[in-house]
Scaffold this motif. Sequence first.
Motif, PDB file in Angstrom:
ATOM      1  N   ARG A 169       8.192  -0.791  -6.934  1.00 49.51           N
ATOM      2  CA  ARG A 169       7.926   0.621  -6.688  1.00 49.51           C
ATOM      3  C   ARG A 169       6.748   0.726  -5.719  1.00 49.51           C
ATOM      4  O   ARG A 169       5.856  -0.127  -5.699  1.00 49.51           O
ATOM      5  N   ILE A 170       6.769   1.777  -4.921  1.00 52.78           N
ATOM      6  CA  ILE A 170       5.711   2.007  -3.935  1.00 52.78           C
ATOM      7  C   ILE A 170       4.426   2.404  -4.655  1.00 52.78           C
ATOM      8  O   ILE A 170       4.448   3.197  -5.603  1.00 52.78           O
ATOM      9  N   LEU A 171       3.310   1.840  -4.220  1.00 53.91           N
ATOM     10  CA  LEU A 171       2.015   2.136  -4.824  1.00 53.91           C
ATOM     11  C   LEU A 171       1.451   3.413  -4.201  1.00 53.91           C
ATOM     12  O   LEU A 171       1.247   3.491  -2.985  1.00 53.91           O
ATOM     13  N   ASP A 172       1.215   4.403  -5.046  1.00 57.31           N
ATOM     14  CA  ASP A 172       0.742   5.711  -4.576  1.00 57.31           C
ATOM     15  C   ASP A 172      -0.779   5.738  -4.540  1.00 57.31           C
ATOM     16  O   ASP A 172      -1.437   6.153  -5.494  1.00 57.31           O
ATOM     17  N   VAL A 173      -1.351   5.255  -3.439  1.00 51.02           N
ATOM     18  CA  VAL A 173      -2.809   5.250  -3.287  1.00 51.02           C
ATOM     19  C   VAL A 173      -3.175   5.707  -1.882  1.00 51.02           C
ATOM     20  O   VAL A 173      -2.389   5.572  -0.934  1.00 51.02           O
ATOM     21  N   ILE A 174      -4.348   6.284  -1.757  1.00 52.49           N
ATOM     22  CA  ILE A 174      -4.901   6.623  -0.441  1.00 52.49           C
ATOM     23  C   ILE A 174      -5.865   5.508  -0.057  1.00 52.49           C
ATOM     24  O   ILE A 174      -6.886   5.294  -0.707  1.00 52.49           O
ATOM     25  N   LYS A 175      -5.532   4.773   0.985  1.00 51.07           N
ATOM     26  CA  LYS A 175      -6.311   3.603   1.385  1.00 51.07           C
ATOM     27  C   LYS A 175      -7.395   4.020   2.373  1.00 51.07           C
ATOM     28  O   LYS A 175      -7.099   4.589   3.422  1.00 51.07           O
ATOM     29  N   ASP A 176      -8.655   3.725   2.041  1.00 43.27           N
ATOM     30  CA  ASP A 176      -9.772   4.073   2.920  1.00 43.27           C
ATOM     31  C   ASP A 176     -10.474   2.829   3.456  1.00 43.27           C
ATOM     32  O   ASP A 176     -11.649   2.853   3.774  1.00 43.27           O
ATOM     33  N   PHE A 177      -9.739   1.726   3.541  1.00 40.29           N
ATOM     34  CA  PHE A 177     -10.334   0.463   3.996  1.00 40.29           C
ATOM     35  C   PHE A 177      -9.333  -0.291   4.854  1.00 40.29           C
ATOM     36  O   PHE A 177      -8.123  -0.016   4.838  1.00 40.29           O
ATOM     37  N   LEU A 178      -9.848  -1.274   5.593  1.00 44.85           N
ATOM     38  CA  LEU A 178      -9.029  -2.208   6.358  1.00 44.85           C
ATOM     39  C   LEU A 178      -9.310  -3.613   5.846  1.00 44.85           C
ATOM     40  O   LEU A 178     -10.481  -4.011   5.744  1.00 44.85           O
ATOM     41  N   LEU A 179      -8.274  -4.364   5.509  1.00 48.18           N
ATOM     42  CA  LEU A 179      -8.470  -5.722   5.018  1.00 48.18           C
ATOM     43  C   LEU A 179      -8.833  -6.647   6.177  1.00 48.18           C
ATOM     44  O   LEU A 179      -8.278  -6.545   7.269  1.00 48.18           O
ATOM     45  N   LEU A 180      -9.773  -7.547   5.921  1.00 46.62           N
ATOM     46  CA  LEU A 180     -10.232  -8.523   6.912  1.00 46.62           C
ATOM     47  C   LEU A 180      -9.957  -9.936   6.394  1.00 46.62           C
ATOM     48  O   LEU A 180      -9.832 -10.151   5.188  1.00 46.62           O
ATOM     49  N   TYR A 181      -9.882 -10.903   7.322  1.00 48.07           N
ATOM     50  CA  TYR A 181      -9.657 -12.305   6.924  1.00 48.07           C
ATOM     51  C   TYR A 181      -8.536 -12.359   5.881  1.00 48.07           C
ATOM     52  O   TYR A 181      -8.692 -12.892   4.781  1.00 48.07           O
ATOM     53  N   THR A 182      -7.387 -11.797   6.228  1.00 46.82           N
ATOM     54  CA  THR A 182      -6.344 -11.505   5.250  1.00 46.82           C
ATOM     55  C   THR A 182      -5.654 -12.745   4.667  1.00 46.82           C
ATOM     56  O   THR A 182      -4.879 -12.625   3.726  1.00 46.82           O
ATOM     57  N   SER A 183      -5.924 -13.917   5.208  1.00 43.70           N
ATOM     58  CA  SER A 183      -5.315 -15.119   4.634  1.00 43.70           C
ATOM     59  C   SER A 183      -6.125 -15.675   3.468  1.00 43.70           C
ATOM     60  O   SER A 183      -5.701 -16.626   2.818  1.00 43.70           O
ATOM     61  N   THR A 184      -7.299 -15.094   3.190  1.00 39.43           N
ATOM     62  CA  THR A 184      -8.109 -15.568   2.065  1.00 39.43           C
ATOM     63  C   THR A 184      -8.308 -14.435   1.071  1.00 39.43           C
ATOM     64  O   THR A 184      -8.966 -13.441   1.368  1.00 39.43           O
ATOM     65  N   TYR A 185      -7.701 -14.572  -0.107  1.00 39.74           N
ATOM     66  CA  TYR A 185      -7.845 -13.598  -1.183  1.00 39.74           C
ATOM     67  C   TYR A 185      -7.544 -14.304  -2.505  1.00 39.74           C
ATOM     68  O   TYR A 185      -6.792 -15.292  -2.536  1.00 39.74           O
ATOM     69  N   VAL A 186      -8.124 -13.821  -3.597  1.00 32.06           N
ATOM     70  CA  VAL A 186      -8.019 -14.510  -4.886  1.00 32.06           C
ATOM     71  C   VAL A 186      -7.831 -13.510  -6.009  1.00 32.06           C
ATOM     72  O   VAL A 186      -8.187 -12.333  -5.887  1.00 32.06           O
ATOM     73  N   SER A 187      -7.288 -13.983  -7.130  1.00 30.08           N
ATOM     74  CA  SER A 187      -7.169 -13.173  -8.342  1.00 30.08           C
ATOM     75  C   SER A 187      -8.048 -13.749  -9.431  1.00 30.08           C
ATOM     76  O   SER A 187      -8.158 -14.974  -9.596  1.00 30.08           O
ATOM     77  N   LEU A 188      -8.685 -12.848 -10.188  1.00 27.26           N
ATOM     78  CA  LEU A 188      -9.546 -13.259 -11.294  1.00 27.26           C
ATOM     79  C   LEU A 188      -9.611 -12.129 -12.319  1.00 27.26           C
ATOM     80  O   LEU A 188      -9.954 -10.993 -11.971  1.00 27.26           O
ATOM     81  N   LYS A 189      -9.230 -12.440 -13.557  1.00 27.29           N
ATOM     82  CA  LYS A 189      -9.357 -11.517 -14.685  1.00 27.29           C
ATOM     83  C   LYS A 189      -8.797 -10.128 -14.382  1.00 27.29           C
ATOM     84  O   LYS A 189      -9.464  -9.108 -14.530  1.00 27.29           O
ATOM     85  N   GLY A 190      -7.558 -10.103 -13.941  1.00 26.98           N
ATOM     86  CA  GLY A 190      -6.856  -8.845 -13.773  1.00 26.98           C
ATOM     87  C   GLY A 190      -7.111  -8.109 -12.482  1.00 26.98           C
ATOM     88  O   GLY A 190      -6.680  -6.960 -12.332  1.00 26.98           O
ATOM     89  N   LYS A 191      -7.784  -8.748 -11.527  1.00 23.13           N
ATOM     90  CA  LYS A 191      -8.034  -8.109 -10.231  1.00 23.13           C
ATOM     91  C   LYS A 191      -7.829  -9.109  -9.099  1.00 23.13           C
ATOM     92  O   LYS A 191      -8.038 -10.311  -9.280  1.00 23.13           O
TER      93      LYS A 191
END
Length: 368
Positions: A169-191
């Motif tokens: 399902r499409i996520l209904d959010v208003i995005k006010d940011f731009l992701l940087l260095y998009t090949s590096t991201y991690v998950s920890l404790k539900g985020k």
Amino acid sequence: MTMMSDLPWDLVEEILCRVPAISLKRLRSSCKRWNGLFNDKEFARKHFHKAPKQSFVLTVTKEFKICLMSLNLHGTPSLEFKGACSLLDYSNQVSTVFHCDGLLLCTFDKDARIMLWNPCTGGTRWIQPFNGSYTYALGSYQESSYKILSRGDSVHEFAIYEVNSNSWRILDVIKDFLLLYTSTYVSLKGKTYWFASDSKDEQLDMFLVSFDYTTERFGRLSLPFNCPLGCFRDAALSVVSEEKLAVLLQRKNTRGKDIWVSNKIDGTNELSWRKILTVNNARRDIWVTRTRFLLNEEKKVALCCETCVLDLNTTMKKLVYVAGEEDNIVKLMDYVEVQFGPIVLDYAPSLIQIPQSMVAKEKKNRGD
């Protein structure tokens, strides 16, 4: 002498839920009832919270196979390749791998589907991708339930797949940011965490943005110091002991990559940082660099996997090395040609169950 078979079953379960996942896997064939625990969702949840966390290094080889590595930090650091992880004889080339709670989310070079895989239990789940998506993250919510967050380039940039309900399902959010260095991201404790900048005010510093899989909302967190946009040559994120975040930041026109570690992430404390060490490049003539790293906070040692371009006339090279607190860099691999970005993951095996789709359940019930 009292045998395990003489103990009440409740006590046996309580003992086994404190045995590390890999060790417990070896005991799986010892007893039919013990083997049944691998399919017990409640036991898997209890084991996840009570068993000691084991840590292994995963990478992707030049042949695009997921490979287990063993890092020995006693004496002179050494790195040993343990061989490719078995994936049910699936021969397609792995493109990306994302880790969360002992589960791997994999994409493939010639297969549009994505796959959720628990290498410890052997459980897998094939999932059709969301139209227009090109990166995926995995995160937990509630008790051992999982969602996949997809990111694409369409008007609706983010979509959510609930593993329990088998639907996008499409996520209904208003995005006010731009992701940087998009090949590096991690998950920890539900985020899940990324580097980001403000989409409207370019004067604001770079920050971390998080996505909460329970509330399905984004939040902002500060980095260790003021980080003006465009002032960094390299940046990377990592997870430490399944409890903390770590960031690697290298300013332009500097050789050192500073590694900072956060306080424990528990959802209540404000984020704070302390600098652990500075990693100096093994070579001074690197033109472009992209680093992934794992941090041993106790020993103040980082395992770095660095993809770099030495000049305009050479192909990409990869260097894997250990950097210590005293600027001590130990070269573990020579520069070699690679066809992919640096992938190095701190893999913590678990018994987490992967819910099967309704179609798979129906086939199983029919005996197909």
